[in-house]
Design a protein around this motif. Structure first.
Motif, mmCIF file in Angstrom:
data_model
loop_
_atom_site.group_PDB
_atom_site.id
_atom_site.type_symbol
_atom_site.label_atom_id
_atom_site.label_comp_id
_atom_site.label_asym_id
_atom_site.label_seq_id
_atom_site.Cartn_x
_atom_site.Cartn_y
_atom_site.Cartn_z
ATOM 1 N N ASN A 39 0.835 -1.157 0.000
ATOM 2 C CA ASN A 39 0.000 0.000 0.000
ATOM 3 C C ASN A 39 0.896 1.242 0.000
ATOM 4 O O ASN A 39 1.400 1.623 1.046
ATOM 5 C CB ASN A 39 -0.769 -0.126 1.339
ATOM 6 C CG ASN A 39 -1.746 0.967 1.517
ATOM 7 O OD1 ASN A 39 -1.743 1.608 2.557
ATOM 8 N ND2 ASN A 39 -2.562 1.211 0.555
ATOM 9 N N PRO A 40 1.152 1.842 -1.173
ATOM 10 C CA PRO A 40 2.159 2.904 -1.244
ATOM 11 C C PRO A 40 1.743 4.165 -0.514
ATOM 12 O O PRO A 40 0.574 4.347 -0.185
ATOM 13 C CB PRO A 40 2.233 3.186 -2.741
ATOM 14 C CG PRO A 40 0.888 2.854 -3.257
ATOM 15 C CD PRO A 40 0.420 1.692 -2.441
ATOM 16 N N SER A 41 2.701 5.031 -0.302
ATOM 17 C CA SER A 41 2.366 6.360 0.203
ATOM 18 C C SER A 41 1.687 7.136 -0.932
ATOM 19 O O SER A 41 1.864 6.837 -2.107
ATOM 20 C CB SER A 41 3.630 7.091 0.638
ATOM 21 O OG SER A 41 4.397 7.453 -0.493
ATOM 22 N N LEU A 42 0.929 8.144 -0.535
ATOM 23 C CA LEU A 42 0.220 8.936 -1.538
ATOM 24 C C LEU A 42 1.190 9.591 -2.511
ATOM 25 O O LEU A 42 0.947 9.638 -3.715
ATOM 26 C CB LEU A 42 -0.624 9.994 -0.833
ATOM 27 C CG LEU A 42 -1.477 10.865 -1.739
ATOM 28 C CD1 LEU A 42 -2.430 10.023 -2.563
ATOM 29 C CD2 LEU A 42 -2.251 11.872 -0.903
ATOM 30 N N ALA A 45 2.350 7.083 -5.005
ATOM 31 C CA ALA A 45 1.250 6.775 -5.924
ATOM 32 C C ALA A 45 1.114 7.868 -6.983
ATOM 33 O O ALA A 45 0.945 7.581 -8.169
ATOM 34 C CB ALA A 45 -0.049 6.612 -5.138
ATOM 35 N N PHE A 62 -8.992 0.001 -5.723
ATOM 36 C CA PHE A 62 -9.412 -0.663 -4.491
ATOM 37 C C PHE A 62 -10.832 -1.181 -4.641
ATOM 38 O O PHE A 62 -11.678 -0.504 -5.221
ATOM 39 C CB PHE A 62 -9.380 0.324 -3.318
ATOM 40 C CG PHE A 62 -8.009 0.600 -2.802
ATOM 41 C CD1 PHE A 62 -7.484 -0.167 -1.769
ATOM 42 C CD2 PHE A 62 -7.235 1.608 -3.344
ATOM 43 C CE1 PHE A 62 -6.216 0.081 -1.292
ATOM 44 C CE2 PHE A 62 -5.948 1.852 -2.867
ATOM 45 C CZ PHE A 62 -5.446 1.090 -1.841
ATOM 46 N N LEU A 67 -11.881 -0.842 1.376
ATOM 47 C CA LEU A 67 -11.939 0.504 1.926
ATOM 48 C C LEU A 67 -12.797 0.564 3.183
ATOM 49 O O LEU A 67 -12.685 1.501 3.965
ATOM 50 C CB LEU A 67 -12.472 1.481 0.876
ATOM 51 C CG LEU A 67 -11.540 1.677 -0.313
ATOM 52 C CD1 LEU A 67 -12.164 2.597 -1.331
ATOM 53 C CD2 LEU A 67 -10.202 2.240 0.153
ATOM 54 N N SER B 41 -0.951 6.918 3.625
ATOM 55 C CA SER B 41 -0.954 5.775 2.726
ATOM 56 C C SER B 41 -2.079 5.983 1.715
ATOM 57 O O SER B 41 -3.039 6.724 1.960
ATOM 58 C CB SER B 41 -1.186 4.494 3.510
ATOM 59 O OG SER B 41 -2.524 4.447 3.964
ATOM 60 N N LEU B 42 -1.946 5.327 0.579
ATOM 61 C CA LEU B 42 -2.948 5.467 -0.470
ATOM 62 C C LEU B 42 -4.320 5.029 0.018
ATOM 63 O O LEU B 42 -5.336 5.669 -0.267
ATOM 64 C CB LEU B 42 -2.527 4.634 -1.690
ATOM 65 C CG LEU B 42 -3.451 4.718 -2.891
ATOM 66 C CD1 LEU B 42 -3.596 6.141 -3.376
ATOM 67 C CD2 LEU B 42 -2.933 3.823 -3.994
ATOM 68 N N LYS B 43 -4.360 3.955 0.801
ATOM 69 C CA LYS B 43 -5.637 3.462 1.278
ATOM 70 C C LYS B 43 -6.323 4.485 2.184
ATOM 71 O O LYS B 43 -7.525 4.736 2.058
ATOM 72 C CB LYS B 43 -5.447 2.144 2.037
ATOM 73 C CG LYS B 43 -6.760 1.506 2.433
ATOM 74 C CD LYS B 43 -6.577 0.302 3.347
ATOM 75 C CE LYS B 43 -6.127 -0.920 2.572
ATOM 76 N NZ LYS B 43 -6.170 -2.147 3.417
ATOM 77 N N ALA B 45 -5.820 7.699 2.131
ATOM 78 C CA ALA B 45 -6.212 8.818 1.272
ATOM 79 C C ALA B 45 -7.543 8.527 0.582
ATOM 80 O O ALA B 45 -8.424 9.382 0.514
ATOM 81 C CB ALA B 45 -5.119 9.098 0.250
ATOM 82 N N TYR B 46 -7.678 7.304 0.086
ATOM 83 C CA TYR B 46 -8.936 6.886 -0.529
ATOM 84 C C TYR B 46 -10.089 7.008 0.462
ATOM 85 O O TYR B 46 -11.136 7.554 0.143
ATOM 86 C CB TYR B 46 -8.857 5.419 -0.970
ATOM 87 C CG TYR B 46 -8.715 5.195 -2.454
ATOM 88 C CD1 TYR B 46 -9.795 5.362 -3.316
ATOM 89 C CD2 TYR B 46 -7.508 4.765 -2.982
ATOM 90 C CE1 TYR B 46 -9.666 5.120 -4.670
ATOM 91 C CE2 TYR B 46 -7.372 4.518 -4.343
ATOM 92 C CZ TYR B 46 -8.452 4.699 -5.180
ATOM 93 O OH TYR B 46 -8.315 4.467 -6.521
#
Lengths: 68, 68
Positions: A39-42, A45, A62, A67, B41-43, B45-46
């Motif tokens: 799960n990358p950092s924003l 990404a 996702f 989520l 993390s991207l998650k 952020a989502y």
DNA sequence: ACACAATGTTAGATATACATAACAGGTGCA
DNA sequence: TGCACCTGTTATGTATATCTAACATTGTGT
């Protein structure tokens, strides 16, 4: 998480190594990302999406359950 | 990194605490995010974007230099 | 002015993204 | 066959996102 990294790399004809260099990370990081292994950092990404000429939400997908 | 979290929270009338609960993190995490003090993390952020009824790229704004 | 809600800050602990290095399997091309 | 390139994996180390708890500040209504 699923990604379209491999597909977009193929479309632009660049290797994992080249993507890694342009993005500023190691190739292993790209491998793991492509396989959804983390799960990358924003920021990462964003960099990947921009380098592939796309947007975050098009590159990283996702499922709803992930989520929740 | 800049964010529109505060603005969107105001628009929907929810507090940091409520946003934190809906997103599933601590309030302090929301405080830090709002102030751009770290790179989520991207998650996460989502989740924040969805909870605020928006998209990642609308909520979290990077300047060009930050991505280079 | 008082009370209470919302926000901000700080310090220490834990999980994990990412770096680094090293090696292995596959594919194509000389 | 051999070599060079691309991809996958594994182990260990480091940096940092996030948790937790406690306290400080600011705002708002009465």
């Amino acid at each position: 998480m699923k990604t379209r990294i491999r597909e977009l790399r193929a479309k632009t004809g660049i290797t994992q190594e080249e993507l890694a260099q342009q993005v500023g990370v190691r190739r292993e990081t790209i491998v793991f990302l492509e396989k959804g292994k983390y799960n990358p950092s924003l920021k990462l990404a964003y960099r990947v999406a921009r380098t592939l000429g796309s947007t975050i939400e098009e590159v990283f997908i996702f499922e709803e359950e992930e989520l929740a």
